[in-house]
Design an enzyme around this catalytic site. Structure first.
Site, PDB file in Angstrom:
ATOM      1  N   HIS A 130      -5.275 131.058  22.939  1.00 52.69           N
ATOM      2  CA  HIS A 130      -4.865 129.708  22.560  1.00 52.69           C
ATOM      3  C   HIS A 130      -3.410 129.563  23.034  1.00 52.69           C
ATOM      4  CE1 HIS A 130      -4.555 126.002  20.523  1.00 52.69           C
ATOM      5  NE2 HIS A 130      -5.100 126.300  19.363  1.00 52.69           N
ATOM      6  N   ARG A 167      -5.305 119.248  14.714  1.00 53.12           N
ATOM      7  CA  ARG A 167      -3.967 119.337  15.293  1.00 53.12           C
ATOM      8  C   ARG A 167      -3.958 119.414  16.809  1.00 53.12           C
ATOM      9  NH1 ARG A 167      -3.361 120.832  10.633  1.00 53.12           N
ATOM     10  NH2 ARG A 167      -5.335 121.808  11.027  1.00 53.12           N
ATOM     11  N   THR A 168      -4.688 120.385  17.344  1.00 54.53           N
ATOM     12  CA  THR A 168      -4.555 120.640  18.780  1.00 54.53           C
ATOM     13  C   THR A 168      -5.009 119.417  19.571  1.00 54.53           C
ATOM     14  OG1 THR A 168      -4.976 122.953  18.297  1.00 54.53           O
ATOM     15  CG2 THR A 168      -5.129 122.296  20.602  1.00 54.53           C
ATOM     16  N   LYS A 219     -27.726 118.036  26.606  1.00 57.95           N
ATOM     17  CA  LYS A 219     -28.941 117.792  27.397  1.00 57.95           C
ATOM     18  C   LYS A 219     -29.147 118.897  28.432  1.00 57.95           C
ATOM     19  CE  LYS A 219     -28.439 112.738  27.277  1.00 57.95           C
ATOM     20  NZ  LYS A 219     -28.222 111.554  28.138  1.00 57.95           N
ATOM     21  N   ARG A 276     -11.379 122.703  24.633  1.00 55.84           N
ATOM     22  CA  ARG A 276     -11.634 123.772  23.651  1.00 55.84           C
ATOM     23  C   ARG A 276     -13.134 124.015  23.634  1.00 55.84           C
ATOM     24  NH1 ARG A 276      -9.460 123.860  17.516  1.00 55.84           N
ATOM     25  NH2 ARG A 276      -7.637 124.586  18.668  1.00 55.84           N
TER      26      ARG A 276
END
Ligand code: NCD
Length: 338
Positions: free
Chosen positions: A135, A57-58, A86, A107
């Site tokens: 959030h 969703r986000t 890396k 995120r």
């Protein structure tokens, strides 16, 4: 606050008038989200969408919101497909990617990581969730949904009665939502969780310090019996030391239609940030609630696009130009509603 050029890292940045301003701009995005009109206001702009934790969703909703404003989206998902695998630092990644983008959404599993990234970025950064911390866009869309659902009953957010249910320790959506609720009056918050997964004490204290009535309990049926909103959450199993530990709590608080009918006041609104855990041993919100008109979970997801469009328009300072760069859609428009 001044939105233009700002990072959106925490809901602590907003006061009540900021929240109301975001909601007003979100309301104005409806014709575009509903595909009645198209705007090209962000034509040429690029969003760097960087998601280092699972997201449906986000991530898609930030991307769609940017596309709906006419911008392009470049995306990276997971550490394994990024140079962080890396050994590249967040600083270097931020310096490089901010040279390619006009705004970045990120995120990341570590608390504070998005702020660290933002400090090195040359363009505004929006927090799509940093570990168990915050959030912000989800809390805004949750509050926007609460406002809309209550408005249909001639009520506002002041005086809200809400039960937050589930993993309140690791659930970042409820952390941010509680912080936003401090700006409203006379809120009654019932926190329903296993004792080990309780809401962090500082967040409880902050709500009490503004006069909110906060009740902490492990009793689901009693706590959903006198609320406007029952907001369920998932056990955040990815934040536990082991899956076995998370499993101890799965399925502790299940809501289904018969419990709803027996205990909830008529028209109690059911919310969840999603994803709901529908596996048999969890079944947080039973599928038999799908026909219940008070199940607002998909309206929440729809509202997320409006709120994220508003955040982009504010941060990139195009609110006044959105309608000037618009026209009707060319294509057949199915009967979409919000
Ligand atoms: C939430 C999250 O990622 O914090 N999901 C979302 O963004 N809607 C809640 C969750 O994953 O349980």
């Amino acid at each position: 606050m001044i939105f233009t050029g700002s990072d959106i890292l925490s809901v602590e940045q907003f006061d009540r008038s900021d929240i109301e301003h975001i909601f007003q701009v979100a309301d104005a995005m409806a014709p575009y989200a509903l595909r009645r009109r198209v705007t090209r206001v962000l034509e040429g702009a690029i969003l760097g969408n960087m998601f280092f934790e699972p997201s449906t969703r986000t991530r898609i909703s930030f991307g769609c919101a940017f596309n709906l404003l006419g911008g392009e989206v470049r995306e990276t998902t997971g550490f394994e497909s990024s140079a962080i695998a890396k050994g590249e630092s967040l600083y270097d990644t931020a310096r490089v990617l901010s040279g390619f983008s006009d705004v970045i959404c990120m995120r990341h599993p570590q608390e504070g990581s998005v702020a660290e990234f933002a400090a090195a970025s040359r363009v505004p950064v929006l927090n799509g969730g940093d570990g168990a911390n915050e959030h912000p866009s989800q809390a805004l869309l949750d509050l926007y949904t609460i406002r809309k659902e209550l408005a249909s009953k001639d009520r506002g957010i002041d005086g809200l009665r809400i039960a937050l249910i589930g993993d309140l320790k690791y659930g970042r959506t409820v952390h941010s939502l509680c912080k936003l609720l401090r700006h409203f009056k006379n809120v009654q918050v019932t926190l329903v969780s296993p004792a080990e997964l309780a809401m962090p004490e500082n967040i409880v204290e902050e709500m009490r310090s503004v006069g909110h009535n906060v009740v902490v309990t492990e009793d689901l049926t009693q706590s959903i019996s006198n609320v406007d909103i029952a907001y369920s959450t998932r056990i955040q199993e990815e934040r536990f030391a082991s899956k076995e530990e998370a499993d101890m709590y799965r399925g502790r608080f299940r809501l289904n239609q018969s419990i709803y009918t027996q205990y909830c006041e008529p028209n109690t609104v059911i919310m969840h940030p999603l994803p709901r855990d529908s596996r048999a041993d969890a079944n947080e919100l039973d599928n038999d609630l799908n026909q219940n008109p008070n199940l607002a979970i998909f309206r929440q997801a729809d509202n997320g696009v409006l709120v994220r469009m508003a955040l982009f328009a504010l941060v990139l300072d195009v609110v006044d130009q959105v309608d000037k760069c618009a026209r009707d859609v060319n294509w057949y428009n199915s009967a979409r509603t919000l």
